[in-house]
Design a protein around this motif. Structure first.
Motif, short mmCIF file in Angstrom:
data_model
loop_
_atom_site.label_atom_id
_atom_site.label_comp_id
_atom_site.label_asym_id
_atom_site.label_seq_id
_atom_site.Cartn_x
_atom_site.Cartn_y
_atom_site.Cartn_z
N SER A 1 4.58 -16.47 -10.96
CA SER A 1 4.46 -15.84 -11.87
C SER A 1 3.95 -16.17 -13.21
O SER A 1 3.11 -16.81 -14.36
N TYR B 1 -8.36 -13.29 -12.40
CA TYR B 1 -8.52 -13.36 -11.23
C TYR B 1 -8.98 -11.91 -9.84
O TYR B 1 -9.65 -11.56 -9.46
N PHE B 2 -8.48 -10.51 -11.33
CA PHE B 2 -8.83 -9.36 -10.94
C PHE B 2 -9.83 -8.69 -11.52
O PHE B 2 -9.97 -7.50 -11.68
N SER C 1 -5.75 -17.03 -9.76
CA SER C 1 -4.17 -15.87 -9.95
C SER C 1 -3.29 -16.14 -9.96
O SER C 1 -3.05 -17.23 -10.06
N GLY D 1 -0.34 -13.86 -10.99
CA GLY D 1 0.32 -12.74 -10.55
C GLY D 1 0.62 -11.76 -12.27
O GLY D 1 0.71 -11.15 -11.60
N ASP E 1 -4.82 -11.94 -15.30
CA ASP E 1 -5.27 -11.80 -14.05
C ASP E 1 -6.36 -10.61 -14.22
O ASP E 1 -7.71 -10.44 -13.78
N ILE F 1 3.49 -12.76 -8.30
CA ILE F 1 2.43 -13.48 -7.70
C ILE F 1 2.26 -14.03 -5.88
O ILE F 1 3.82 -13.53 -5.58
#
Lengths: 233, 397
Positions: B45, B153-154, B179, B181, B185, B353
């Motif tokens: 990560s 990513y999120f 991502s 982690g 993100d 991650i």
């Protein structure tokens, strides 16, 4: 078939304190004999059977079975001889608790490199259980069988690989009188039907009439010359 | 009937021994996979986060280093300001290839004018940017325009909505970064122009005004020329520009990395103790169980089983149970890590991650093998002792 020449066996139970279990035994057994060896506990009977089957090694002397000294063979060959030529009946409960009666009878085939196919082995196991009067107990586990029934299963197992020699070590010691008679009669029946060589040791002198010859052991030695016993018990 | 069936029956027959081996193997494998997933994932990560930031040096206001790291690591919004003149000063230093300023902003907490509360926002200068550029070039032909953003990513659009509202301004989410982690993100990236439009719109549309102090920036991302030691450039910045701190990418998240090393060391010690205890327990239980079955082993030898067959059978029993236990442990702990990932991140204060399925399969296989070898070694001594025993002695005991 069996030849013991001046055989000795000593155990060390403590340092420098050997126990002489077998002292200078000479014995000759011909094929087809049913020899009963009597003697008190600790007289060396079990050790004698172990020496014959190669389960124990002699301290001195020569033990041959079918002309070979089993204990001198490599482990694989020793195991093969025991598996294919010798059947065992022990004085203690010797069935594998996790296997059924039928599976216990089939067990010796597992260690046979040229084993018969499983269906044939199963068929033979059922036939042997039938022979010892337990065809209805083939799916029973040892804990579900009486001592006498367990010993019958052991006898069936000992015959599974069609051995030349049957070694029975106090096979009736845990049984009541009636069951003892039944089991001994079974040995006699097997002997008369198959002409297999049987060596049976017991502390009960009354059983000698079941054999074709009897011997008596005292403190590791055979007490007297072999005695012929009437085959018709 | 075959040897495998006998092994299975013996496993069923030795319930206590089987369960002890099962649980030990389950714990050993489970702990191992959990540690690998969390610690390995945390290291991955951090590595990915540094890659994503893409700068050799990040210059921030003095004393704001921890805030900046926490923002990128945990997604905790951070606001910090320093004079924008820093950019031109740094650009003039020899060895500097590119400098790009950024604003660090955040959405409002509990305000209806922001769809997402407490989100870390990063505004960049599209003229000089080199950190997001590679991703934008690959995914968006024209880059980001006014009112557009890319999310971590999120970051996703709320249900039934076309835009993400920030200080009352609608922002069009054009894509998501891979991502890492980390907090990246959960962060959103847009241009200076968009940031200023949001700030202007906040005067009338938001519950609170978004302030971007004039002539200020939050951070300057620096890329050094090939062959130049970033440390020397950072040293020059430190000595020349007062009130700022240059953070080299190799030192980025240093405290986190140190924490991870410490955590790894502690976990390694605990794992070692756990493994040692498990192996001793397995060895003991195995030894006890085999002592009880000594006569049975003697009988098997009398019936014609070779020493090797006895050994194979005894080890097979242990290894089969250990395999089942280890597989269960790996499955159980992996599912737990996936389910409670966010709780673990909060407790350890370390983002991590999760690996790709293939990588996870490799880890699981490795863990499984390691447990099998260990259990095999623990069981070998008692199994060897009993299989080498004289059958007559075994039956007499």
């Amino acid at each position: 078939m069996i030849e013991l020449t001046d055989v000795h066996k000593s155990y060390l139970i403590e340092k420098n304190r050997p126990v002489h279990a077998v002292c200078g035994v000479n014995l000759h057994v011909d094929p087809g004999e049913f020899v009963i060896i009597t003697g008190r506990s600790g007289s060396g009977k079990t050790t004698l059977l172990n020496l014959i089957s190669g389960l124990a090694t002699p301290t001195r002397g020569k033990v041959t079975f079918s002309g070979r000294e089993i204990w001198r063979l490599p482990d694989r060959q020793q195991s093969l001889v025991r598996n294919q030529k010798i059947g065992f009946v022990f004085q203690f409960p010797s069935l594998i608790p996790s296997l059924t009666a039928e599976e216990n009878v089939m067990l010796p085939t597992l260690f046979n490199p040229g084993r018969e196919n499983p269906q044939e082995a199963a068929r033979r196991a059922v036939a042997l259980l039938e022979q010892v009067g337990l065809s209805d107990k083939r799916r029973a586990f040892p804990r579900q069988l009486s001592a006498g029934q367990q010993q019958r299963v052991v006898i069936a197992r000992s015959l599974m690989n069609k051995p030349d020699l049957l070694l029975a070590d106090e096979p009736t010691s845990d049984l009541d009188e009636q069951t003892e008679k039944e089991v001994m009669a079974l040995f006699q029946e097997i002997h008369s039907q198959t002409k297999i060589t049987i060596l049976l040791v017991t502390h009960t002198r009354e059983l000698v009439h079941y054999g074709t010859r009897s011997l008596h052991m005292v403190t590791g030695s055979i007490d007297s010359a072999p005695t012929a016993v009437s085959a018709a018990a | 009937m075959n040897l495998f069936k006998v092994i299975i029956r013996n496993i069923e027959g030795s319930a206590f021994r089987s369960w002890v081996i099962f649980f030990c193997a389950e714990l050993m494998a489970g702990f191992l996979i959990a540690v690998t997933l969390v610690i390995g994932g945390a290291q991955d990560s951090l590595r990915l986060a540094i890659q994503r930031l893409g700068a050799d040096i990040i210059v921030v206001p003095q004393g704001s280093e921890a805030k900046m790291e926490n923002a990128f690591l945990m997604g905790a919004p951070a606001r910090m300001w320093m004079p924008e003149g820093v950019v031109e000063t740094v650009r003039s230093f020899p060895g500097v290839e590119a400098v790009s300023p950024q604003f660090f902003l955040s959405t409002l907490r509990g305000a209806s004018c922001c769809t997402v509360p407490d989100m870390f926002l990063v505004a960049y200068d599209p003229q000089t940017d080199f950190t997001l550029k590679p991703w934008l070039t690959e995914h968006l032909d024209d880059g980001l325009r006014l009112g557009e953003a890319v999310g971590g990513y999120f970051v996703y659009l709320p249900a039934d909505q076309e835009y993400i509202q920030i200080y009352g301004t609608d922002i069009d989410l054009k894509g998501n970064l891979a991502s890492t982690g980390t907090g990246i993100d959960q962060s959103m990236f847009f241009t200076f122009e968009t940031a200023r439009a949001i700030a202007e719109g906040s005067l009338t549309k938001a519950e609170r005004v978004l302030e971007i102090p004039s002539g200020s920036i939050s951070a300057a991302m620096i890329k050094v020329r090939p062959g130049v030691d970033p440390h020397l450039v950072a040293q020059t910045i430190q000595e020349t520009i007062p009130g700022v701190t240059p953070v080299e990418s190799t030192n980025l998240f240093r405290s986190q990395q140190t924490y991870l090393v410490g955590l790894l060391r502690s976990v390694a010690i605990i794992t070692g103790i756990l493994w040692a205890l498990s192996l001793v327990l397995i060895g003991l239980v195995y030894s006890m169980a085999l002592n009880e079955r000594q006569r049975e082993i003697g009988v098997l030898r009398a019936l014609g089983s070779t020493r090797l067959t006895v050994l194979r059978s005894l080890l097979g029993e242990g290894l089969l149970v250990a395999f089942a236990g280890a597989a269960a442990g790996i499955a159980l702990f992996t599912v737990a890590i996936y389910l409670f990932r966010h709780a673990i991140i909060q407790v350890l204060h370390t983002p991590f991650i999760l690996p790709a399925p293939l990588e996870l399969a490799g880890m699981a296989l490795g863990g499984l093998l390691l447990v099998l070898v260990s259990v095999g070694v623990a069981a070998l001594v008692p199994a060897l002792r009993i299989s080498l025993m004289d059958p007559a002695v075994a039956m007499r005991e």
